[in-house]
Design an enzyme around this catalytic site. Structure first.
Site, PDB file in Angstrom:
ATOM      1  N   GLY A   1       6.281   6.575 -38.124  1.00 20.03           N
ATOM      2  CA  GLY A   1       5.017   5.838 -38.062  1.00 20.03           C
ATOM      3  C   GLY A   1       3.931   6.504 -37.238  1.00 20.03           C
TER       4      GLY A   1
ATOM      5  N   ASN B   1      -1.399   7.835 -50.763  1.00 19.48           N
ATOM      6  CA  ASN B   1      -0.244   8.397 -50.052  1.00 19.48           C
ATOM      7  C   ASN B   1      -0.626   9.725 -49.423  1.00 19.48           C
ATOM      8  OD1 ASN B   1       2.536   8.719 -49.293  1.00 19.48           O
ATOM      9  ND2 ASN B   1       2.770  10.180 -50.974  1.00 19.48           N
TER      10      ASN B   1
ATOM     11  N   HIS C   1       1.077  13.406 -48.203  1.00 20.79           N
ATOM     12  CA  HIS C   1       2.274  14.215 -48.440  1.00 20.79           C
ATOM     13  C   HIS C   1       2.133  15.555 -47.707  1.00 20.79           C
ATOM     14  CE1 HIS C   1       5.847  15.613 -50.467  1.00 20.79           C
ATOM     15  NE2 HIS C   1       5.203  16.755 -50.674  1.00 20.79           N
TER      16      HIS C   1
HETATM   17  C1  GRF Z   1       4.364  12.530 -43.048  1.00 20.02           C
HETATM   18  O1  GRF Z   1       4.593  13.916 -42.941  1.00 20.02           O
HETATM   19  C2  GRF Z   1       3.844  12.172 -44.395  1.00 20.02           C
HETATM   20  O2  GRF Z   1       3.106  13.195 -44.985  1.00 20.02           O
HETATM   21  C3  GRF Z   1       5.105  11.940 -45.204  1.00 20.02           C
HETATM   22  O3  GRF Z   1       5.980  11.343 -44.289  1.00 20.02           O
HETATM   23  C4  GRF Z   1       5.661  11.741 -42.961  1.00 20.02           C
HETATM   24  C5  GRF Z   1       5.510  10.491 -42.161  1.00 20.02           C
HETATM   25  O4  GRF Z   1       5.390  10.776 -40.790  1.00 20.02           O
HETATM   26  N1  GRF Z   1       4.838  11.156 -46.373  1.00 20.02           N
HETATM   27  P1  GRF Z   1       5.136   9.600 -39.760  1.00 20.02           P
HETATM   28  O5  GRF Z   1       6.209   8.541 -40.003  1.00 20.02           O
HETATM   29  O6  GRF Z   1       3.764   9.057 -40.009  1.00 20.02           O
HETATM   30  O7  GRF Z   1       5.281  10.218 -38.399  1.00 20.02           O
END
Ligand code: GRF
Length: 188
Positions: A12, A108, A110
């Protein structure tokens, strides 16, 4: 101000970064109404507590199938009058039921330059492939795995001595700039 929900399954840190940007008046177009998670052990729950964001835990295994799961999500989303869904480390494909309800209003982030390296472990995929540059992508969500229309991207180099962790950290730093920027531009 649009009412948004953040969907997260893990740490998060993107959730927390978005909240910080709101507190600093650097994101001005949205209100984070709640967090949705499919994992009752996700660290995002701790982070949400710190900022008093309500958390909705919907464990997938407690539903008969994906349609029932997503119908339950939609019921709660509608109760909370959520207008947009921001995925931030949500580890499930969005199904047709939720897509139909929020068509064009789910984004989203990524950790790669899509369409390269969709799916899990994008940083380690990039390292294994030996690319010299990678980055982060924000895209609209469709029924595929990281396949929706690309909204914006940022690039970083891959160093010869990078590990999964150092590269992931560099990509995260990009994400903390990219996601707020896109949210400001798209959700209004
Ligand atoms: C991020 O690298 C995002 O791009 C991917 O999942 C990760 C989530 O990281 N979809 P966090 O939970 O926000 O630290």
């Amino acid at each position: 101000m649009k009412r948004i929900a953040i969907f997260a399954s893990g740490s998060g840190s993107n959730y927390e970064n978005i909240i910080q940007h709101i507190l600093d008046d650097k994101i001005t177009t949205i209100e984070v109404v709640s967090v949705y998670t499919d994992n009752h052990e996700a660290f995002v729950i701790e982070r949400a507590r710190k900022y008093n964001t309500p958390v909705n835990v919907f464990e997938y295994a407690t539903f008969d199938n994906k349609i029932m799961y997503e119908k339950a999500l939609i019921k709660q989303l509608e109760e909370e009058k959520i207008e947009w869904i921001v995925l931030a480390g949500y580890m499930r494909l969005i199904g047709e039921t939720l897509l139909e309800a929020y068509e064009g209003r789910i984004i989203n982030i990524h950790p790669s330059l899509l369409p390269s390296f969709p799916g899990k472990n994008a940083a380690s995929q990039a390292l294994q492939y030996g690319v010299k540059y990678t980055g982060a992508t924000v895209h609209f969500v469709d029924s595929g795995m990281d396949t929706g229309k690309i909204i914006d991207q940022m690039i970083c180099p891959v160093d010869d001595n990078d590990t999964d962790e150092t590269l992931q950290q560099r990509i995260h730093t990009l994400e903390y700039e990219l996601y707020p920027r896109v949210i400001n531009n798209i959700i209004k």
